[in-house]
Design a protein around this motif. Structure first.
Motif, PDB file in Angstrom:
ATOM      1  N   GLY A  21      59.624 -64.717 -28.395  1.00  0.00           N
ATOM      2  CA  GLY A  21      58.429 -65.265 -28.753  1.00  0.00           C
ATOM      3  C   GLY A  21      57.444 -65.743 -29.701  1.00  0.00           C
ATOM      4  O   GLY A  21      56.766 -66.810 -29.772  1.00  0.00           O
ATOM      5  N   MET A  22      57.171 -64.988 -30.985  1.00  0.00           N
ATOM      6  CA  MET A  22      56.452 -65.110 -31.909  1.00  0.00           C
ATOM      7  C   MET A  22      56.887 -66.896 -33.033  1.00  0.00           C
ATOM      8  O   MET A  22      56.455 -67.322 -32.808  1.00  0.00           O
ATOM      9  CB  MET A  22      56.920 -64.223 -32.853  1.00  0.00           C
ATOM     10  N   VAL A  23      58.353 -66.857 -32.563  1.00  0.00           N
ATOM     11  CA  VAL A  23      58.638 -67.714 -32.927  1.00  0.00           C
ATOM     12  C   VAL A  23      58.848 -69.181 -33.176  1.00  0.00           C
ATOM     13  O   VAL A  23      58.131 -69.967 -32.643  1.00  0.00           O
ATOM     14  CB  VAL A  23      60.488 -67.909 -33.356  1.00  0.00           C
ATOM     15  N   PHE A  24      58.411 -68.826 -31.376  1.00  0.00           N
ATOM     16  CA  PHE A  24      58.424 -69.971 -29.996  1.00  0.00           C
ATOM     17  C   PHE A  24      56.910 -70.710 -30.446  1.00  0.00           C
ATOM     18  O   PHE A  24      56.922 -71.739 -30.473  1.00  0.00           O
ATOM     19  CB  PHE A  24      58.891 -69.065 -29.076  1.00  0.00           C
ATOM     20  N   ALA A  25      55.692 -69.379 -30.482  1.00  0.00           N
ATOM     21  CA  ALA A  25      54.868 -69.797 -30.277  1.00  0.00           C
ATOM     22  C   ALA A  25      54.593 -71.029 -31.747  1.00  0.00           C
ATOM     23  O   ALA A  25      53.459 -71.625 -31.621  1.00  0.00           O
ATOM     24  CB  ALA A  25      53.617 -68.190 -30.410  1.00  0.00           C
ATOM     25  N   ALA A  70      48.139 -62.128 -26.886  1.00  0.00           N
ATOM     26  CA  ALA A  70      48.267 -61.234 -26.428  1.00  0.00           C
ATOM     27  C   ALA A  70      49.042 -61.502 -25.206  1.00  0.00           C
ATOM     28  O   ALA A  70      49.863 -60.887 -24.478  1.00  0.00           O
ATOM     29  CB  ALA A  70      47.300 -60.432 -26.439  1.00  0.00           C
ATOM     30  N   VAL A  71      48.592 -62.743 -24.927  1.00  0.00           N
ATOM     31  CA  VAL A  71      48.955 -63.143 -22.930  1.00  0.00           C
ATOM     32  C   VAL A  71      50.667 -63.970 -23.265  1.00  0.00           C
ATOM     33  O   VAL A  71      51.782 -62.624 -22.956  1.00  0.00           O
ATOM     34  CB  VAL A  71      48.550 -64.149 -22.322  1.00  0.00           C
ATOM     35  N   HIS A  72      51.094 -64.274 -24.371  1.00  0.00           N
ATOM     36  CA  HIS A  72      52.145 -64.378 -25.002  1.00  0.00           C
ATOM     37  C   HIS A  72      53.179 -64.050 -25.692  1.00  0.00           C
ATOM     38  O   HIS A  72      54.007 -63.967 -24.906  1.00  0.00           O
ATOM     39  CB  HIS A  72      52.328 -66.086 -25.867  1.00  0.00           C
TER      40      HIS A  72
END
Length: 169
Positions: A21-25, A70-72
C-alpha cells in the motif's frame, strides 16, 4: 505440507498489505505530480475524503494528508489480511502471484466501478487506467509476502530447478 497457521498468515497479510500500500501510495503521488496542475498530495486528500466529507471537504481544504495516509494504510492492511485468508488454497508461488494480481484488479473494480459512483464520486476524477495498473501492482506485490509460506514452503522463489531444499544444518 500443512497450511501456515492463521496468526502467521494474518501477520504476513498485514505487513505485505502495508508495504504494498505504501508503494502504491508513493507511485500514485508521483503520478499525480506529473499531471498538468497536479499535486502529489491530491490522492491522499481524495482518500481522506472517505472519512472527512467527500469532494466538498477537499474543495473547502478540510481534508488532511495524515488522515489520507492513515485511511490508506488501514485499507491496505485489511486487504492484505483478507488475501492471507485465501492463501492456503494456493498451492504454488505462481498461483499466488496470479491470484494476487487478479485480487488487485478486483479491488479496483469494487472500489472504482461499484463503490465510487455510489458513495465516493470524487474518485471518478482519478486517472482510471493508472488506478487499474496501480491496483494490479498492489496485488502482485502483496502476493510476494506469501511466497514460500505454508503449503509452498518447499518451493523456490521462482520454482526453477529442484523443489527440494538442502537440509538445515
Amino acid at each position: 505440507m500443512a497450511a501456515e497457521p492463521l496468526p502467521g498468515r494474518l501477520t504476513r497479510g498485514a505487513i505485505g498489505g502495508l508495504v504494498s500500500g505504501m508503494v502504491f501510495a508513493g507511485a500514485t503521488m508521483w503520478f499525480s505530480s506529473t499531471m498538468p496542475n497536479g499535486k502529489a498530495e491530491m490522492p491522499l486528500h481524495m482518500i481522506a475524503s472517505i472519512v472527512q466529507g467527500g469532494k466538498e471537504a477537499i474543495m473547502a481544504g478540510q481534508t488532511s494528508v495524515g488522515v489520507g495516509l492513515a485511511v490508506h494504510a488501514a485499507l491496505s492492511i485489511v486487504f492484505g489480511v483478507v488475501f492471507g485468508l485465501v492463501t492456503p488454497m494456493l498451492r504454488t508461488n505462481g498461483t499466488v502471484a496470479l491470484v494476487g494480481t487478479v485480487y488487485g484488479g478486483l479491488i479496483y473494480v469494487v472500489n472504482f466501478l461499484i463503490l465510487s459512483p455510489l458513495l465516493f464520486p470524487v474518485f471518478g476524477d482519478a486517472n482510471q487506467p493508472f488506478e487499474l495498473f496501480a491496483h494490479l501492482v498492489f496485488g502482485t506485490l502483496l502476493s510476494f509476502s506469501f511466497y514460500g509460506s505454508g503449503v509452498r514452503r518447499n518451493e523456490g522463489f521462482l520454482a526453477i530447478g529442484s523443489a527440494e531444499r538442502a537440509p538445515a544444518r
